[in-house]
Design an enzyme around this catalytic site. Structure first.
Site, PDB file in Angstrom:
ATOM      1  N   GLY A  48       0.815  -1.217   0.000  1.00 21.78           N
ATOM      2  CA  GLY A  48       0.000   0.000   0.000  1.00 21.78           C
ATOM      3  C   GLY A  48       0.842   1.256   0.000  1.00 21.78           C
ATOM      4  N   CYS A  49       1.874   1.268   0.818  1.00 19.94           N
ATOM      5  CA  CYS A  49       2.739   2.454   0.916  1.00 19.94           C
ATOM      6  C   CYS A  49       3.533   2.659  -0.369  1.00 19.94           C
ATOM      7  CB  CYS A  49       3.657   2.346   2.125  1.00 19.94           C
ATOM      8  SG  CYS A  49       2.734   2.333   3.686  1.00 19.94           S
ATOM      9  N   THR A  50       3.920   1.577  -1.017  1.00 17.03           N
ATOM     10  CA  THR A  50       4.617   1.674  -2.295  1.00 17.03           C
ATOM     11  C   THR A  50       3.680   2.246  -3.350  1.00 17.03           C
ATOM     12  OG1 THR A  50       6.093  -0.145  -1.734  1.00 17.03           O
ATOM     13  CG2 THR A  50       5.842   0.371  -4.084  1.00 17.03           C
ATOM     14  N   ALA A  53       3.233   6.017  -2.615  1.00 19.87           N
ATOM     15  CA  ALA A  53       4.442   6.777  -2.935  1.00 19.87           C
ATOM     16  C   ALA A  53       4.627   6.897  -4.446  1.00 19.87           C
ATOM     17  CB  ALA A  53       5.665   6.128  -2.292  1.00 19.87           C
TER      18      ALA A  53
END
Length: 157
Positions: A48-50, A53
């Protein structure tokens, strides 16, 4: 769930000074006079964070052209942020809030719901900070996917 601090439009943006992926200290006040998008995410390198970003990375040109600077903040240490930035070709600052004090001041750390359970952790959040240092938008519990597109629409970018 217990009551925790949340920021709202019109509140002063809490000042911070945090190391970036290279260990260089970055403070919010350095960006006074510019619009800043400050986003908090749980962990570099997770799916999710990838995705989030990379969405910021892919829209960075348009955001910058519209006068917005992007800063990402997580509890990861600078070497992990450096690896993440290199792997994902991220060209905006990623800042390390190891003790989560900045996240707490911004209301981006605390109790949240995760798969039906109450847990304590990073609350995926994005803030629009006006050039004078006040909060223009405070968005809590945002989704990793589609968030940047919605943000661009809301900002007219």
């Amino acid at each position: 769930m217990t009551e925790q601090k949340r920021l709202s439009a019109g509140d002063p943006a809490p000042e911070f000074r945090l190391p970036d992926a290279t260990g260089t200290e970055v403070s919010l006040s350095e960006f006074r006079g510019r619009h800043v998008l400050v986003y908090f995410y749980p962990a570099a390198g997770t799916p999710g964070c990838t995705k989030q970003a990379c969405d910021f990375r892919d829209n960075l040109g348009e955001l910058n052209d519209a006068g917005f600077t992007v800063l990402g903040i997580s509890p990861d240490d600078p070497p992990k942020l450096a690896k993440f930035a290199t792997e994902q070709e991220l060209t905006f600052p990623l800042l390390s809030d190891k003790d989560r004090s900045v996240m707490t001041a911004w209301g981006a750390y605390g109790e949240k719901q995760n798969y039906g359970r109450t847990v304590t952790g990073v609350i995926r959040s994005t803030f629009v900070v006006d050039p004078d240092g006040t909060i223009a938008k405070a968005l809590y519990n945002v989704r990793a996917t589609g968030h940047v597109a919605k943000l661009r629409k809301d900002l007219g970018v």
